[in-house]
Scaffold this motif. Structure first.
Motif, short mmCIF file in Angstrom:
data_model
loop_
_atom_site.label_atom_id
_atom_site.label_comp_id
_atom_site.label_asym_id
_atom_site.label_seq_id
_atom_site.Cartn_x
_atom_site.Cartn_y
_atom_site.Cartn_z
N PRO A 216 112.14 34.89 38.49
CA PRO A 216 111.15 33.81 38.41
C PRO A 216 109.78 34.23 38.92
O PRO A 216 108.76 33.69 38.49
N GLU A 217 109.75 35.21 39.85
CA GLU A 217 108.47 35.69 40.37
C GLU A 217 107.71 36.50 39.33
O GLU A 217 106.51 36.77 39.50
N LEU A 218 108.38 36.90 38.23
CA LEU A 218 107.70 37.51 37.08
C LEU A 218 107.46 36.48 35.98
O LEU A 218 106.44 36.54 35.29
N ALA A 219 108.39 35.56 35.80
CA ALA A 219 108.25 34.56 34.73
C ALA A 219 106.99 33.73 34.91
O ALA A 219 106.29 33.43 33.94
N LYS A 220 106.68 33.36 36.16
CA LYS A 220 105.48 32.54 36.37
C LYS A 220 104.21 33.29 36.00
O LYS A 220 103.41 32.77 35.20
N PRO A 221 103.96 34.50 36.51
CA PRO A 221 102.72 35.18 36.09
C PRO A 221 102.68 35.53 34.61
O PRO A 221 101.61 35.50 34.00
N VAL A 222 103.83 35.87 33.99
CA VAL A 222 103.83 36.15 32.55
C VAL A 222 103.41 34.91 31.78
O VAL A 222 102.58 34.97 30.86
N ALA A 223 103.98 33.76 32.12
CA ALA A 223 103.61 32.52 31.44
C ALA A 223 102.14 32.20 31.65
O ALA A 223 101.45 31.75 30.72
N ALA B 80 97.87 37.86 36.96
CA ALA B 80 98.42 36.86 37.87
C ALA B 80 99.45 37.51 38.79
O ALA B 80 100.13 38.47 38.42
N LEU B 81 99.54 36.98 39.98
CA LEU B 81 100.49 37.43 41.00
C LEU B 81 101.23 36.22 41.53
O LEU B 81 100.64 35.17 41.79
N MET B 82 102.55 36.34 41.69
CA MET B 82 103.33 35.31 42.37
C MET B 82 104.21 35.97 43.42
O MET B 82 104.71 37.08 43.22
N TRP B 83 104.38 35.31 44.54
CA TRP B 83 105.33 35.75 45.55
C TRP B 83 106.21 34.56 45.94
O TRP B 83 105.81 33.41 45.83
N PHE B 84 107.43 34.85 46.38
CA PHE B 84 108.29 33.79 46.89
C PHE B 84 107.76 33.30 48.23
O PHE B 84 107.38 34.10 49.09
N GLU C 109 98.19 34.06 42.87
CA GLU C 109 96.78 34.35 42.64
C GLU C 109 96.59 34.61 41.15
O GLU C 109 97.51 35.07 40.46
N TYR C 110 95.38 34.33 40.67
CA TYR C 110 95.11 34.45 39.24
C TYR C 110 93.65 34.83 39.05
O TYR C 110 92.76 34.31 39.74
N LEU C 111 93.38 35.75 38.12
CA LEU C 111 92.00 36.14 37.83
C LEU C 111 91.90 36.58 36.38
O LEU C 111 92.91 36.86 35.71
N TRP D 108 110.02 39.52 47.48
CA TRP D 108 109.87 39.77 46.05
C TRP D 108 108.56 39.17 45.54
O TRP D 108 108.21 38.04 45.87
N MET D 109 107.86 39.93 44.71
CA MET D 109 106.62 39.49 44.09
C MET D 109 106.58 40.00 42.65
O MET D 109 107.29 40.94 42.29
N GLY D 110 105.74 39.37 41.83
CA GLY D 110 105.58 39.81 40.45
C GLY D 110 104.13 39.80 40.04
O GLY D 110 103.38 38.88 40.40
N VAL D 111 103.71 40.82 39.30
CA VAL D 111 102.36 40.91 38.74
C VAL D 111 102.48 41.02 37.23
O VAL D 111 103.35 41.75 36.72
N ALA D 112 101.64 40.30 36.50
CA ALA D 112 101.62 40.40 35.04
C ALA D 112 100.18 40.33 34.56
O ALA D 112 99.31 39.79 35.25
N TRP D 113 99.94 40.88 33.36
CA TRP D 113 98.60 40.82 32.79
C TRP D 113 98.69 40.74 31.28
O TRP D 113 99.70 41.08 30.67
N HIS D 114 97.62 40.26 30.67
CA HIS D 114 97.53 40.19 29.22
C HIS D 114 96.15 40.64 28.79
O HIS D 114 95.15 40.30 29.42
N ARG D 115 96.09 41.44 27.71
CA ARG D 115 94.84 41.97 27.19
C ARG D 115 94.60 41.43 25.78
O ARG D 115 95.52 41.36 24.98
N GLN D 116 93.36 41.07 25.52
CA GLN D 116 93.02 40.71 24.14
C GLN D 116 91.51 40.84 23.90
O GLN D 116 90.73 40.82 24.82
#
Length: 639
Positions: A488-495, A555-559, A602-604, A631-639
């Motif tokens: 879930p700590e990856l699902a949130k930043p991916v979404a 985006a970054l999420m941590w528990f 966090e989100y930028l 546990w933490m998750g980082v995700a990014w999207h490029r366009q």
């Protein structure tokens, strides 16, 4: 007039711009914002020897300790030469305030005023008759998470789904021993009956008289006692829906074989357009439960759910049987659980349900999606419980114009967006930084196979996100990546990074409205990373490649573990960690950052000016947690 009755607009009328009300001695005084900023930079320069011209205030707010009735200017000051971040707390005279000392005085003041009870329960107990039984939630000192982690071989083992599955089982076993042991220990306590123990949080539910509550308070292992809120409601209005996530009608977005949880007060009709894989039903079927479940997983090809034809595990009685239902969802390995419900009054203060839902995400490693709530004249657009917790999603609603464009979509007029109380307010005092909702989906005019008319509301929006996270589990199998049902700590930043702002208003819709197409790109390209953050490190980094001219979202999420969080009154709620997020370009130059207070993510976003590998920095600003890793998750999207 007290400090919490004056907002910035009042200040402007009374004093002119640039003034804030800050604690000074035993009272309050007006201070110039620029004087406070200058003093914060000067203090860091004197303490560290830094060049004052190299110091930049990355975030600021007014930090409140509600029981004391004190408010101070709080700043995050960044040394651009050294790349280090410093916190400064000031009173109205620009004198530096010892944060730990204020925390100590706040804790003592709270104990004198309320003991171990929440303010609401303390008032209820005071007005109760001696033999009146009250329903309460008893929070216990939590388990040793470090010991649980070590029991499954962390941090040395590969951070794979099977390790998290073992760890979740270890958490559950320890929490079960803790809560059952407490129940046995208080069996002989006068006027106390334990009704429920939990494997997902350090809580028990009980019935107790005022004398019994006094006995519970006296026990050393009891941390806090709160009222058990049992009044629920369904955020559904009758107010139009296109299914953005199902734009390409092929097997790419089919979720057959992937389990998803649906939790309600009642349950869907047996003849709903759903593939029921399991049922925990004790009550009658309800129309609300039917249409929200179909919004997640309808297998009607003309009116599909976001996760078309997913395996639905459906449960009702989610207040009285909350822990039983969550244990059942966990045992069936659902990808996510949808809660299109609200519990309790909307007073902008987090309650025990917000914390319990968050603890289940933390200990079960399961994503939880909750409706943000619909506007009513009594609540002034306040986002509702149980969506206020740090680990779960709060989901707002978008009104899609039912065409192929995004620019003309808008936030639904009923969708709640005002953030809950937390320790910090920004200098405008107009809001709090614990941002809710984090994301939105289309929730207006949502025709489903069983709907009568066009049901709308955040109840119809939350299932869209639940379905998207279920699709993430499918995408992970398609491309051989991590099993999102345990991340879930990856699902949130991916979404969040794959969403798009239809209304250009973060304050109202969060990161934007979901896009399954973009989320699939994130998973396919591996634009994410899972971190098992070591608290002995000041930062960890992730490489991100971007090309000049691309817009990049990160985006970054941590528990968050509220049992470790440093606040007494729920009005001052904050995560037990304060992590920050920043990006440097390929030449090592700072690009942008997100340096918020109180929340669990966090989100930028930025427009890349250079092609090459950028560095994402995850920085530790505050770590109040008792455990050494998180546990933490980082995700990014490029366009």
């Amino acid at each position: 007039m007290s400090f919490d009755e004056l907002d910035r607009r009042s200040f402007l009328k009374l004093t002119g711009s640039g003034l804030v009300l800050v604690t000074s001695g035993s009272g309050f005084a007006l201070a110039q914002e620029e004087d406070l900023r200058r003093a914060a930079r000067q203090h860091v320069a004197e303490e560290t020897g830094a060049d004052p011209t190299a110091l930049d205030i990355r975030n600021e707010g007014m930090a409140t300790w509600s029981t004391l009735g004190e408010r101070y200017y709080d700043a995050k000051v960044y040394d651009t030469d050294e790349g280090s971040l410093h916190g400064v707390l000031l009173d109205a005279t620009t004198r530096v305030v010892d944060r730990k000392e204020v925390d100590r005085r706040e804790s003592e003041a709270y104990e004198r005023a309320y003991g171990k009870l929440t303010p609401k329960l303390a008032e209820t107990v005071e007005n109760a008759s001696p033999d009146e039984e009250l329903e309460v939630v008893v929070w216990l000192e939590s388990i040793d998470h470090d010991a649980a982690n070590e029991a499954v071989g962390l941090p040395d083992r590969t951070h794979a789904a099977e390790v998290k599955e073992e760890l979740s089982a270890e958490y559950h076993e320890r929490l079960d021993r803790l809560t059952r042991g407490f129940a046995r220990a208080v069996e002989d306590l006068t006027d106390v009956t334990v009704t429920t123990t939990s494997k997902g949080a350090p809580v028990v539910e009980a019935r107790a008289t005022p004398v019994g509550i006094e006995g519970l308070e006296a026990r050393a292992e009891v941390d806090r006692i709160d009222e058990l809120v049992t009044e629920g409601h369904t955020p559904l209005d009758e107010t139009t829906w296109t299914h953005r996530t199902f734009g390409e009608r092929d097997s790419t977005y089919h979720a057959a074989g992937y389990p998803v949880g649906h939790a309600e007060f009642a349950h869907p009709k047996s003849d709903a357009a759903l593939n029921f894989a399991g049922k925990r039903w004790d009550k009658d079927a309800g129309g609300h439960a039917t249409v929200t479940a179909e919004a997640t997983a309808s297998n009607d090809y003309s009116l599909p759910g976001t996760a078309y034809d997913a395996d639905v595990y459906s449960a009702d009685r989610i207040i009285r049987s909350f822990d039983d239902r969550m244990d059942w969802f966990d045992s069936n390995g659902v990808c996510a659980v949808n809660f299109s419900v609200g519990i309790g009054e909307r007073d902008r203060v987090m309650n025990s349900w917000d914390f319990r839902y968050g603890q289940r995400v933390y200990h079960d490693f399961t994503s939880v999606c909750v409706a943000a709530g619909n506007y009513g004249s009594y609540d002034n657009y306040y986002v509702g419980s149980p969506s206020l917790g740090f680990n779960q999603f709060s989901v707002g609603s978008i009104r899609d114009q039912n065409n192929g464009y995004w620019f003309d979509d808008e936030i639904a007029g009923y969708s709640c967006y005002k953030n809950p109380h937390s320790r910090h307010a920004d200098p405008s005092y107009d809001d709090f930084p614990h941002d809710k909702p984090e994301i939105s989906t289309c929730g207006s005019g949502c025709n489903t196979p069983s709907s009568d008319g066009s049901p709308s509301g955040t109840s119809m929006a939350a299932p869209g996100l639940t379905g998207l996270i279920t699709l993430l589990c499918k995408f992970s199998d398609d491309f051989g990546t991590v099993d999102f049902s345990y991340y879930p700590e990856l699902a949130k930043p991916v979404a969040m990074v794959s969403a798009r702002n239809d209304t250009a208003s973060w304050d109202k819709e969060g990161a934007g409205s979901i896009s399954a197409k973009h989320a699939r790109q994130v998973v396919q390209n591996g634009w994410f990373d899972s971190l098992y953050y070591d608290s002995s490190n000041s930062e960890e980094t992730v490489d991100l490649y971007a090309e000049s001219g691309e817009n990049v979202r990160v985006a970054l999420m941590w528990f968050s573990d509220v049992t470790d969080a440093d606040f007494s009154d729920n009005k001052d709620a904050q995560s037990d960690l304060d992590m920050d997020l920043s990006v440097d370009d390929p030449d090592g130059n700072y690009v942008t950052g997100s340096w918020s207070y109180d929340r669990g993510f966090e989100y930028l976003d930025f427009d890349a000016s250079t092609t090459g590998t950028h560095t994402v920095e995850v920085n530790k600003f505050r770590w109040d947690a008792s455990d050494s890793y998180r546990w933490m998750g980082v995700a990014w999207h490029r366009q």
